[in-house]
Design a protein around this motif. Structure first.
Motif, PDB file in Angstrom:
ATOM      1  N   GLN A   5       4.953   3.430  -1.250  1.00  0.00           N
ATOM      2  CA  GLN A   5       4.646   4.630  -2.323  1.00  0.00           C
ATOM      3  C   GLN A   5       6.312   4.979  -2.861  1.00  0.00           C
ATOM      4  O   GLN A   5       6.339   6.370  -4.248  1.00  0.00           O
ATOM      5  CB  GLN A   5       4.892   5.924  -0.960  1.00  0.00           C
ATOM      6  CG  GLN A   5       4.576   7.533  -1.477  1.00  0.00           C
ATOM      7  CD  GLN A   5       4.242   8.237  -0.500  1.00  0.00           C
ATOM      8  OE1 GLN A   5       4.887   8.950  -0.920  1.00  0.00           O
ATOM      9  NE2 GLN A   5       2.971   8.404   0.014  1.00  0.00           N
ATOM     10  N   ASP A  65      -0.969   5.538   4.061  1.00  0.00           N
ATOM     11  CA  ASP A  65      -2.349   5.092   5.348  1.00  0.00           C
ATOM     12  C   ASP A  65      -2.658   5.745   5.650  1.00  0.00           C
ATOM     13  O   ASP A  65      -2.638   7.366   5.650  1.00  0.00           O
ATOM     14  CB  ASP A  65      -1.196   4.892   6.882  1.00  0.00           C
ATOM     15  CG  ASP A  65       0.125   4.434   6.779  1.00  0.00           C
ATOM     16  OD1 ASP A  65      -0.440   2.556   6.124  1.00  0.00           O
ATOM     17  OD2 ASP A  65       1.604   4.326   6.950  1.00  0.00           O
ATOM     18  N   THR A  90       0.623  -0.810  -0.182  1.00  0.00           N
ATOM     19  CA  THR A  90      -0.002   0.268   0.111  1.00  0.00           C
ATOM     20  C   THR A  90       1.036   1.474  -0.542  1.00  0.00           C
ATOM     21  O   THR A  90       2.310   1.084   0.522  1.00  0.00           O
ATOM     22  CB  THR A  90      -1.159   0.137   1.265  1.00  0.00           C
ATOM     23  OG1 THR A  90      -1.130   1.350   1.282  1.00  0.00           O
ATOM     24  CG2 THR A  90       0.141  -0.568   2.779  1.00  0.00           C
TER      25      THR A  90
END
Ligand SMILES: Cc1ncc(COP(=O)(O)O)c(C=O)c1O
Length: 498
Positions: free
Chosen positions: A60, A33, A30
């Motif tokens: 990221q 957050d 991911t």
């Protein structure tokens, strides 16, 4: 190290193929957050969800790297010389970006009330008045979203004017045979019939213009669309005479102002007889553009055409406040959602304000000087049909070469263009406005060293055609992609991953 070595060094070299982002997908990774949910969770109707869109997931940092690598492979005016004729790929001053990104501008909502966007309206009002002044015309509409859209809008305005003056039968528009493709396309979209006027040596053939008017019938002609300087890079010195001929026919003279960077502060189109014109502010007054946008194509018109301009129009009230006027009964209406391409016009305002009148004149002078400098340095190797300085024939901000002498040695124009990529130069516009030509526009923002570097590249390619022709024919050798099948790419694009 010679200039050429420097250019070679700056070219892009071998690089491994970059996988697609879908191929780099990492299960359950991911990139952000999200904060804890602070509202009650509500399910979404599964009928509305479809089957999911199967997006890849990443950290990221990985996604940043992926797009940075890709942008690195992109050919851009920030990285390299980009003499793409007619497109004016010049430096975009960073102060423009700062202005356009100011939250007070960038975060506005287009439906805000006028009294909450006074600063933005003032900027638009000032942009409109500056563009009026530069054009030497009565009123500007900022609404069109690009040059082509400006052409379309102005033709609609002219059509509305003639309809209102009892001459709806004026449905023919004359365009030059060297016109940008958008000119005839805009005419067709407005329901006008296009008739071509021949050019000779890059200038309007006046005899042919007269013949056309007689053949079509003066009372059927709505306008003549002319690009000046023309797409051949030549200033049509007979423009005043052309305007007189068109006006004698009762028609309007439309200036395609895509090449305004050659005229700024030196010539005002309204003064040579233009009744309407468009700007390509993304070119003339700088905005990073290409690949279809973003653009802005304000139009300027005479007083008699002004009532037909689109609504809303940005106005200044007697008390000095600004408002959007929607009450213009003769207006052709809206030609786009909301007011204009606001961010592009912030850049336009910034550019004009930063340059000032003297700076703008300097833009035009330097654009013309740079093109003439390169043309003069290459003339012995690259034949130029309209450039002959010994006989007083100079170019404006761009020039056209038909390098027949080199083509006769067994290369094609595309070979020359592809070899330029190896030297870190974006190939110029090709085969337009005449077959087998390169149209070179260096722009005013290139240094003399950059111009000299380009001249070296072009001379080197001519030497290679003589001594290492296979190298040229196999080029590009240094780019990520060799020779793409451009026709297949355009006709049968594959737009999905699978
Ligand atoms: C001479 C000329 N006219 C019109 C246009 C159309 O402008 P836009 O691309 O902004 O629609 C261009 C664009 O390159 C041009 O060069």
């Amino acid at each position: 190290m010679t200039t050429l070595d420097t250019i070679k060094k700056a070219s892009r070299g071998d690089r491994p193929t970059e996988p697609l982002i879908f191929e780099k997908h990492v299960d359950h990774a991911t990139g952000v957050d999200l904060p804890p949910l602070d509202v009650e969770e509500t399910g979404i109707d599964t009928d509305l969800c479809g089957g999911g869109i199967n997006l890849p997931s990443f950290g990221q940092h990985d996604v940043m790297r992926h797009y940075t690598h890709l942008s690195d492979r992109n050919f851009s005016v920030d990285g390299n010389f980009y003499p793409l004729g007619s497109c004016t790929m010049k430096h975009n001053p960073r102060i423009n970006e700062w202005g356009a990104a100011l939250p007070g501008f960038a975060c506005l909502h287009p439906l805000q009330d006028d009294d909450t966007i006074q600063g933005a309206l003032r900027l638009l009002y000032e942009t409109r008045t500056m563009l009026q002044e530069i054009a030497g015309l009565h009123e500007v509409s900022l609404q069109p979203a690009a040059g082509a859209h400006g052409e379309f809008t102005a033709l609609k305005v002219i059509k509305a004017y003639f309809a209102d003056h009892g001459q709806p039968e004026r449905t023919v528009v004359l365009t030059a045979d060297t016109a940008h493709g958008t000119n005839p396309a805009s005419c067709t979209m407005c329901g006008a019939t296009v008739e071509k006027v021949l050019t000779s040596e890059g200038q309007t053939d006046l005899d042919h213009l007269q013949e056309k008017i007689e053949k079509v019938g003066a009372d059927r002609i709505a306008a003549f669309m002319i690009t000046n300087p023309s797409t051949a890079g030549i200033f049509d010195a007979k423009i005043v005479e052309i305007a007189e001929i068109i006006h004698a026919a009762g028609a309007k003279l439309y200036l395609d102002g895509a090449n305004m960077n050659a005229l700024l502060g030196r010539v005002r189109p309204g003064e040579f007889g233009a009744d309407a014109m468009h700007y390509n502010t993304h070119k003339t007054f700088s905005t990073p553009h290409g690949g279809g946008g973003p653009g802005s194509g304000p139009i300027a018109v005479t007083e008699e055409l002004a009532p037909y301009l689109p609504v809303p129009q940005v106005m200044m009230a007697d008390d000095g406040s600004f408002f959007l006027d929607r009450d213009r009964p003769k207006s052709i209406g809206k030609v786009r959602s909301f007011i204009c391409q606001f961010g592009v016009l912030v850049r336009c305002w910034t550019y004009i304000s930063a340059c000032g009148p003297r700076g703008l004149r300097n833009v035009a002078d330097t654009a013309v000087l740079n093109a003439n400098y390169i043309a003069a340095q290459l003339l012995d190797l690259y034949a130029m049909p309209y450039f002959d300085p010994n006989n007083g024939k100079f170019c404006a901000h761009e020039f056209v070469t038909v390098p027949q002498m080199l083509l006769d040695k067994g290369v094609t124009l595309i070979d020359i263009a592809k070899r330029m990529i190896d030297y870190g130069v974006h190939p110029p516009t090709m085969h337009w406005p005449i077959h087998d030509c390169l149209m070179v526009e260096p722009t005013e923002t290139e240094s003399k060293a950059a111009l000299d570097g380009f001249i070296d590249v072009m001379r080197q390619i001519a030497i290679e055609i003589e001594s290492e022709i296979d190298l040229v024919k196999q080029s590009p050798l240094e780019s990520d992609i060799a020779r793409a099948d451009e026709v297949a790419a355009a006709r049968t694009p594959v737009l999905t991953f699978k």
